[in-house]
Write an enzyme that holds these catalytic residues in place. Structure first.
Site, PDB file in Angstrom:
ATOM      1  N   ASP A  68      -5.807  15.825  64.239  1.00  7.37           N
ATOM      2  CA  ASP A  68      -5.805  16.389  62.510  1.00  7.37           C
ATOM      3  C   ASP A  68      -5.359  17.896  62.277  1.00  7.37           C
ATOM      4  OD1 ASP A  68      -5.945  13.555  62.142  1.00  7.37           O
ATOM      5  OD2 ASP A  68      -7.564  13.864  60.761  1.00  7.37           O
ATOM      6  N   ARG A  94      13.885   8.702  50.002  1.00  2.00           N
ATOM      7  CA  ARG A  94      13.844   8.224  49.579  1.00  2.00           C
ATOM      8  C   ARG A  94      13.669   8.442  47.795  1.00  2.00           C
ATOM      9  NH1 ARG A  94      11.122   5.160  53.664  1.00  2.00           N
ATOM     10  NH2 ARG A  94       9.407   5.084  52.448  1.00  2.00           N
ATOM     11  N   ARG A 121       4.692   9.441  55.324  1.00  2.00           N
ATOM     12  CA  ARG A 121       5.153   8.689  56.482  1.00  2.00           C
ATOM     13  C   ARG A 121       7.177   9.532  56.136  1.00  2.00           C
ATOM     14  NH1 ARG A 121       2.437   2.768  57.700  1.00  2.00           N
ATOM     15  NH2 ARG A 121       0.971   3.229  56.224  1.00  2.00           N
ATOM     16  N   LEU A 177       6.399  12.234  41.818  1.00  2.00           N
ATOM     17  CA  LEU A 177       7.922  12.475  42.250  1.00  2.00           C
ATOM     18  C   LEU A 177       8.642  10.936  41.967  1.00  2.00           C
ATOM     19  CD1 LEU A 177       6.878  14.481  45.838  1.00  2.00           C
ATOM     20  CD2 LEU A 177       7.422  14.902  43.405  1.00  2.00           C
ATOM     21  N   LYS A 178       8.014   9.604  41.200  1.00  2.00           N
ATOM     22  CA  LYS A 178       8.839   8.165  41.327  1.00  2.00           C
ATOM     23  C   LYS A 178       9.918   8.772  40.244  1.00  2.00           C
ATOM     24  CE  LYS A 178       5.818   5.647  44.115  1.00  2.00           C
ATOM     25  NZ  LYS A 178       4.605   4.411  43.508  1.00  2.00           N
ATOM     26  N   GLY A 190      -1.606   4.922  61.111  1.00  2.00           N
ATOM     27  CA  GLY A 190      -2.316   5.739  62.392  1.00  2.00           C
ATOM     28  C   GLY A 190      -3.861   6.850  61.409  1.00  2.00           C
ATOM     29  N   HIS A 191      -4.787   6.895  62.396  1.00  2.00           N
ATOM     30  CA  HIS A 191      -6.546   8.081  62.076  1.00  2.00           C
ATOM     31  C   HIS A 191      -5.757   8.596  63.445  1.00  2.00           C
ATOM     32  CE1 HIS A 191      -6.360   7.986  57.769  1.00  2.00           C
ATOM     33  NE2 HIS A 191      -6.913   6.588  57.918  1.00  2.00           N
ATOM     34  N   TYR A 238      -4.567   8.950  67.353  1.00  2.00           N
ATOM     35  CA  TYR A 238      -3.580   9.649  68.063  1.00  2.00           C
ATOM     36  C   TYR A 238      -4.545  10.256  69.478  1.00  2.00           C
ATOM     37  CZ  TYR A 238      -2.585  10.059  62.889  1.00  2.00           C
ATOM     38  OH  TYR A 238      -1.942   8.843  62.266  1.00  2.00           O
TER      39      TYR A 238
END
Length: 352
Positions: A168, A103, A97, A73-74, A137-138, A142
């Site tokens: 999750d 971006r 994120r 995707l870059k 986080g994981h 959470y």
């Protein structure tokens, strides 16, 4: 028969567990799912043992029913490819994120210009807003921040690291599917797409349900082993003579009476109905002493025909062979990609 979601096409940019589990659910219900895989980024679900054939067992399971395309995707060509694909897709699921897809040039605002009916679901730990939006986080984090861990486990040992990923899966995956399908219904009425913002911490916080209602509206903070359903009553697990465990959930009067009559503890029926902590602890001690006198198999025989909310704690392999789960076809055989059939967990949603 085609699945109920056979008219939907999903472009899946997610990795690990929450997003892939959500898109697997959509695929199981008939959606066409195209998984976008980065050639230079390792998906941990793909390399975490154990393996069965070429891939990790969890990866094979989560990839069920999906097609895959590799795109960096870059690279401008990959971005152009996504922009072309999205014009023919209904749903995008991503798990980066906040801001990463923007971006890369394929964020929601860009993609909805190409497809105004697009339903774009972003699954993150903390959501698209707030001071923690960019924080890593994981699952365990959470559950900690949402208050769930505060009232789970034993009073003297604290919260346990759970064997399943509640935030999750129940938080991220299931709420994502619900949000996506709600957006599909809205699109049918308005023609407009949606941005579905799923925070696994939000979802875990909402799943406090009864304990949360008691705290926020009633001012009563639930503590470990302090409530009816978290170890504060006889609703609990009890060890058998062979080191196995038996679950007892006989809360209603008709069930507790049947339980205590079967165990020869009829004189304690009032204790089962009591809200007095001392009565509950005395009943738990009596139950623990009784259950410790026989093996799990013996207790299974005793309670087999007793409708008393008493069941054995089974391993996953034992559960897979249980007649109820077998009758529900909860273990399926799926081609793992090389012609070899692999046993996997089945789809729990039935359409009759």
């Amino acid at each position: 028969m085609a699945g109920p979601l056979s008219s939907l096409k999903v472009l899946d940019f997610s990795t690990l567990l929450p997003g892939p589990y959500a898109t697997m659910m959509l695929a199981d219900m008939g959606a066409e799912v195209l998984r976008v895989e980065a050639p230079d980024r390792v998906d941990l679900a793909k390399v975490m043992p154990p393996f069965d054939g070429k891939f990790a067992t969890s990866f094979s399971y989560l990839s069920r029913g999906k097609q895959t395309i590799q795109l960096n995707l870059k690279e401008p060509d990959a971005v152009a490819c996504v922009k072309e694909l999205v014009q023919d897709y209904d749903i995008v699921v991503e798990q980066f994120r906040p801001g990463v897809m923007d971006r890369l040039g394929i964020g929601y605002e860009v993609l909805r210009e190409l497809n105004p009916g697009l339903i774009y679901c972003a699954i993150t730990g903390y959501g698209q807003t707030g001071p923690y939006r960019d924080r890593a986080g994981h699952d365990i984090n959470y559950l900690a921040l949402s208050g769930v861990a505060s009232h789970c486990g034993r009073a003297d040992s604290g919260p346990p690291p759970l064997g399943i990923q509640v935030a999750d899966v129940a938080g991220g995956s299931h709420h994502a599917v619900m949000g996506i399908l709600a957006a599909v219904i809205r699109r049918q009425k308005t023609g407009q797409g949606s941005f579905v913002d799923i925070s696994m911490t939000d979802a875990a916080f909402a799943m406090n349900a009864m304990a949360g209602a008691a705290c926020l509206a009633g001012g009563q903070e639930q503590v470990r082993e302090g409530a009816l359903l978290n170890g504060g009553s006889f609703y609990d697990y009890y060890q058998t003579s062979d080191g196995r465990w038996l679950s007892i959930g006989s809360l209603e009067p008709q069930f507790s009476a049947r339980l205590l009559d079967t165990l020869g503890l009829s004189e304690m029926k009032n204790f089962a109905l009591s809200q007095n902590a001392e009565h509950q602890q005395a009943l738990k001690a009596a139950l623990a002493e009784k259950i410790a006198q026989k093996t799990l198999s013996q207790w299974q025989d005793i309670f087999r025909d007793q409708d008393a909310c008493v069941e054995p704690v089974l391993s996953i392999s034992e559960a897979a062979e249980h007649p109820q789960l077998k009758a529900r076809n909860m273990v399926v055989e799926v081609d793992r990609g090389d012609g070899t059939l692999q046993r996997q967990l089945g789809q729990p949603i039935r359409f009759l």
